[in-house]
Design an enzyme around this catalytic site. Structure first.
Site, short mmCIF file in Angstrom:
data_model
loop_
_atom_site.label_atom_id
_atom_site.label_comp_id
_atom_site.label_asym_id
_atom_site.label_seq_id
_atom_site.Cartn_x
_atom_site.Cartn_y
_atom_site.Cartn_z
N ASN A 156 0.80 -1.24 0.00
CA ASN A 156 0.00 0.00 0.00
C ASN A 156 0.83 1.29 0.00
OD1 ASN A 156 0.70 -0.49 2.67
ND2 ASN A 156 -1.21 0.29 3.50
N ARG A 164 11.33 3.38 5.49
CA ARG A 164 11.14 3.46 6.94
C ARG A 164 11.89 2.33 7.66
NH1 ARG A 164 4.94 4.27 8.98
NH2 ARG A 164 4.89 2.02 9.24
N LYS A 179 12.19 -7.75 0.98
CA LYS A 179 11.26 -8.46 0.10
C LYS A 179 9.98 -7.64 -0.03
CE LYS A 179 7.96 -11.06 0.84
NZ LYS A 179 7.11 -10.46 -0.20
N ALA A 181 6.17 -6.55 -1.51
CA ALA A 181 4.96 -7.30 -1.87
C ALA A 181 4.98 -7.61 -3.36
CB ALA A 181 3.72 -6.47 -1.51
N SER A 234 -0.34 -7.40 7.17
CA SER A 234 -1.56 -7.73 7.90
C SER A 234 -1.24 -8.43 9.22
CB SER A 234 -2.45 -8.63 7.04
OG SER A 234 -1.74 -9.83 6.76
N GLU A 255 4.66 -4.03 12.25
CA GLU A 255 3.68 -2.96 11.97
C GLU A 255 2.50 -3.63 11.28
OE1 GLU A 255 3.87 0.09 12.94
OE2 GLU A 255 5.98 0.34 13.46
N LEU A 256 1.41 -3.83 12.02
CA LEU A 256 0.33 -4.68 11.52
C LEU A 256 -0.94 -3.89 11.23
CD1 LEU A 256 1.09 -7.67 13.94
CD2 LEU A 256 2.05 -7.20 11.68
N ARG A 283 -7.31 9.01 2.29
CA ARG A 283 -5.89 8.93 1.94
C ARG A 283 -5.60 7.52 1.42
NH1 ARG A 283 -0.98 8.36 5.89
NH2 ARG A 283 0.73 8.92 4.51
N CYS A 289 -3.14 1.54 6.79
CA CYS A 289 -3.33 0.96 8.13
C CYS A 289 -3.88 2.02 9.07
CB CYS A 289 -2.02 0.41 8.65
SG CYS A 289 -0.71 1.63 8.59
N GLU A 386 -10.79 -4.65 9.38
CA GLU A 386 -10.09 -3.58 8.66
C GLU A 386 -10.69 -3.50 7.26
OE1 GLU A 386 -5.88 -4.32 7.99
OE2 GLU A 386 -5.47 -2.19 8.28
N SER A 446 1.17 10.77 10.09
CA SER A 446 2.45 10.18 9.66
C SER A 446 3.50 11.25 9.49
CB SER A 446 2.25 9.43 8.34
OG SER A 446 1.29 8.43 8.51
P1 NAP Z 1 0.05 -8.87 3.78
O1 NAP Z 1 -0.78 -9.69 2.91
O2 NAP Z 1 0.21 -9.27 5.19
O3 NAP Z 1 1.50 -8.83 3.08
C1 NAP Z 1 2.53 -8.06 3.59
C2 NAP Z 1 3.85 -8.62 3.10
O4 NAP Z 1 4.02 -9.93 3.61
C3 NAP Z 1 3.96 -8.74 1.59
O5 NAP Z 1 5.28 -8.51 1.20
C4 NAP Z 1 3.60 -10.20 1.37
O6 NAP Z 1 4.10 -10.67 0.16
C5 NAP Z 1 4.28 -10.84 2.55
N1 NAP Z 1 3.79 -12.15 2.93
C6 NAP Z 1 2.55 -12.68 2.79
N2 NAP Z 1 2.53 -13.93 3.30
C7 NAP Z 1 3.78 -14.17 3.77
C8 NAP Z 1 4.40 -15.30 4.40
N3 NAP Z 1 3.72 -16.41 4.68
N4 NAP Z 1 5.69 -15.21 4.74
C9 NAP Z 1 6.40 -14.10 4.48
N5 NAP Z 1 5.88 -13.00 3.88
C10 NAP Z 1 4.58 -13.05 3.54
O7 NAP Z 1 -0.37 -7.35 3.81
P2 NAP Z 1 -0.70 -6.41 2.57
O8 NAP Z 1 -2.01 -6.82 2.01
O9 NAP Z 1 0.47 -6.34 1.64
O10 NAP Z 1 -0.79 -4.99 3.28
C11 NAP Z 1 -1.94 -4.56 3.90
C12 NAP Z 1 -1.84 -4.76 5.39
O11 NAP Z 1 -0.68 -4.09 5.88
C13 NAP Z 1 -3.00 -4.14 6.14
O12 NAP Z 1 -3.42 -5.01 7.15
C14 NAP Z 1 -2.40 -2.87 6.74
O13 NAP Z 1 -3.04 -2.40 7.88
C15 NAP Z 1 -1.01 -3.30 7.01
N6 NAP Z 1 -0.12 -2.14 7.11
C16 NAP Z 1 0.32 -1.77 8.34
C17 NAP Z 1 1.12 -0.66 8.48
C18 NAP Z 1 1.61 -0.24 9.82
O14 NAP Z 1 2.56 0.55 9.87
N7 NAP Z 1 1.06 -0.71 10.92
C19 NAP Z 1 1.48 0.09 7.36
C20 NAP Z 1 1.01 -0.32 6.10
C21 NAP Z 1 0.20 -1.45 6.00
P3 NAP Z 1 3.10 -11.09 -1.03
O15 NAP Z 1 2.04 -10.08 -1.07
O16 NAP Z 1 3.93 -11.07 -2.21
O17 NAP Z 1 2.62 -12.45 -0.64
#
Ligand code: NAP
Length: 483
Positions: A156, A164, A179, A181, A234, A255-256, A283, A289, A386, A446
């Site tokens: 995102n 960061r 690595k 996404a 996530s 950071e979830l 935004r 998140c 979410e 932020s």
């Molecule tokens: P996600 O599906 O959890 O993926 C995040 C990262 O983890 C990607 O690089 C993904 O790669 C990788 N990943 C997925 N499964 C994995 C596994 N089994 N082992 C290792 N890596 C793995 O999250 P997203 O959909 O990209 O992002 C949205 C989420 O991020 C939301 O929940 C949001 O709230 C959160 N977020 C949090 C913050 C914060 O600062 N708290 C900031 C931004 C976003 P692939 O996609 O290539 O599988």
């Protein structure tokens, strides 16, 4: 911008030990505004992931011993170079992720700023000297780099979530394997190009792009040479990674996900509250998140607030983010649209009214109308999950105790927003909120100089500010005995 030329200029290989390595196997990157394939990038295997760690381990000591000023100057040069290539970064983010160009430029500034901030922090790592209470010993502490870091980033904020982590890691003297996404690898590849351009030594940062993130990550997490996992994504994936990290007692920063409540108190200035709500909700197309997820509005102002918010969202221009004037781009993919539509349907099934929007926009591309829902029941999924989309569910409260209970009634605790002009009232609410961050009369918090992070299931640790570099440092205590 000549998009064909831009895409041609972005490297598509793995960046390992300072070299770009191509691979037979590749995976496609899509433009969510058109559904078309933008590029194919190398698809790393588990062996490639370990090769990237080999490269990071090989230069670990050399980088840790590099003068802090030199580490800082390299980060500063990368900050400057990102700005020089701002159009490349902004267009790449809009093409692979969908955010409107103006917001993509905002992320270029925000993302680059982490390199500037941590270029300044690199030379401020210090320790302590103290006299033990007995007087017969001295207490010496020093901060040392934790060691090779594995950084996993989400789609995102493709630039800022990388800088960061990479900024403080490099400033602290750690080497990195990153690595990105699989949905948005191109921005990170461009960032590797910039780090190479400014002369970062080979192996200090390595990048593996892969469609098999689990298979590539597991051997890295099991490898005793890896000393730190930093993850943004996530909560669901974060939990799985924490379980893997637990086997080795690997240090982590997490950071979830979030489920931010947006509280409008009776004393709120509604002009500011509505403007803040639009910023906090819309935004990044709602895919943040920090996005306001639940609007908890005092009953005395709920009708007016809801109407004004619905008018503001209805007036926003939805479309391909590369087009002038577009404010709301596509969601990341069709699955995301279907998931958010499901949340809307569930809320309506439980009695919510659609005040604006509520439906998808005809393709191509994965678009959803900005949506405001009124009278949403507390058990609707849109309130508990979410959303990650442009949907604003509104519900009401009567007392501040009720508002705080509703706000805290979530497994998440990343951020909350509070709007109120009565300082006593607003601060008493702020102090009772179980979140890592609060926006007080502010819809955007932020800032590279601020500690970003959550409590409860929203994560562990902080990014940015003085705290950010601590995540990459270990404190070593030396007890000095005196005769
Ligand atoms: P996600 O599906 O959890 O993926 C995040 C990262 O983890 C990607 O690089 C993904 O790669 C990788 N990943 C997925 N499964 C994995 C596994 N089994 N082992 C290792 N890596 C793995 O999250 P997203 O959909 O990209 O992002 C949205 C989420 O991020 C939301 O929940 C949001 O709230 C959160 N977020 C949090 C913050 C914060 O600062 N708290 C900031 C931004 C976003 P692939 O996609 O290539 O599988």
């Amino acid at each position: 911008m000549n998009v064909t030329d831009l895409v041609r200029r972005i490297p598509k290989g793995l960046f390992i030990g300072g070299s770009w390595e191509s691979r037979e196997q590749a995976f496609p990157v899509y433009n969510p505004a058109t559904g078309e394939v933008i590029a194919e990038v190398a698809d790393a295997s588990a062996t490639d992931g370990l090769a990237a760690l080999d490269a990071a381990v090989a230069v670990r000591e050399q980088w840790a011993a590099t003068e802090p000023r030199v580490r800082g100057e390299l980060l500063r040069a990368a900050y400057t170079r990102i700005h020089e290539r701002a159009d490349d970064f902004a267009w790449t983010m809009t093409l692979e992720m969908g955010k409107p160009l103006a917001e993509a430029h905002g992320e270029v500034n925000y993302g680059a700023e982490f390199f500037r901030w941590f270029s300044e922090e690199a030379v401020r790592i210090d320790g302590r000297y103290a006299v033990a209470p007995s007087g017969r010993a001295r207490i010496l502490t020093m901060k040392q780099p934790v060691g090779p870091v594995y950084a996993i980033t989400p789609w995102n904020f493709p630039l800022a979530m990388g800088t960061r982590k990479i900024g403080p890691a490099l400033a602290a003297g750690c080497t990195v394997v990153v690595k990105p996404a699989s949905a948005t690898p191109l921005t990170t590849l461009l960032l590797m190009d910039v780090l190479a351009e400014v002369g970062l030594p080979a192996g200090v940062v390595n990048c593996v792009t892969t469609s098999r993130s689990g298979a590539v990550s597991a051997p890295l997490l099991a490898d005793p040479r890896l000393r730190k996992l930093t993850f943004t994504g996530s909560t669901e994936v974060g939990r799985g990674l924490l379980a893997q990290a637990a086997d080795r007692v690997l240090r982590t920063s997490m950071e979830l996900g979030g489920n931010a409540p947006f509280l409008v108190l009776p004393s709120a200035d509604l002009d500011r509250a509505v403007a803040g709500a639009v910023a906090a909700k819309m935004r990044n197309i709602g895919e943040a998140c920090t996005a306001a997820n639940r609007f908890l509005v005092h009953a005395s102002v709920a009708a007016e607030f809801s109407t004004r918010l619905a008018d503001a969202l209805a007036a926003m221009t939805v479309g391909d983010g590369t087009r002038d004037g577009v404010q709301v781009g596509p969601l990341i993919d069709e699955d995301a649209v279907a998931r958010v539509e499901g949340l809307i349907a569930d809320a309506v099934g439980k009695g919510a009214r659609v005040l604006t929007g509520g439906a998808r926009v005809d393709g191509p591309g994965s678009f959803l109308q900005p949506t405001v829902l009124g009278g949403v029941s507390a058990d609707a999924r849109v309130m508990t999950e979410e959303i990650f989309g442009p949907v604003a569910p509104v519900t009401t409260f009567e007392t501040l105790d009720e508002a705080v209970a509703l706000a805290n009634g979530s497994e998440f605790g990343l951020i909350a927003y509070v709007y109120g002009q009565d300082l006593d009232e607003a601060l008493s609410v702020v102090e009772r909120l179980e979140t890592g961050m609060v926006g007080l009369n502010s819809g955007v918090v932020s800032n590279p100089a601020a500690p970003f992070g959550g409590v409860k299931s929203s994560g562990l640790g902080r990014e940015g500010s003085y705290e950010g570099i601590e995540e990459y440092l270990e404190t070593k205590y030396v007890g000095v005995g005196l005769a």
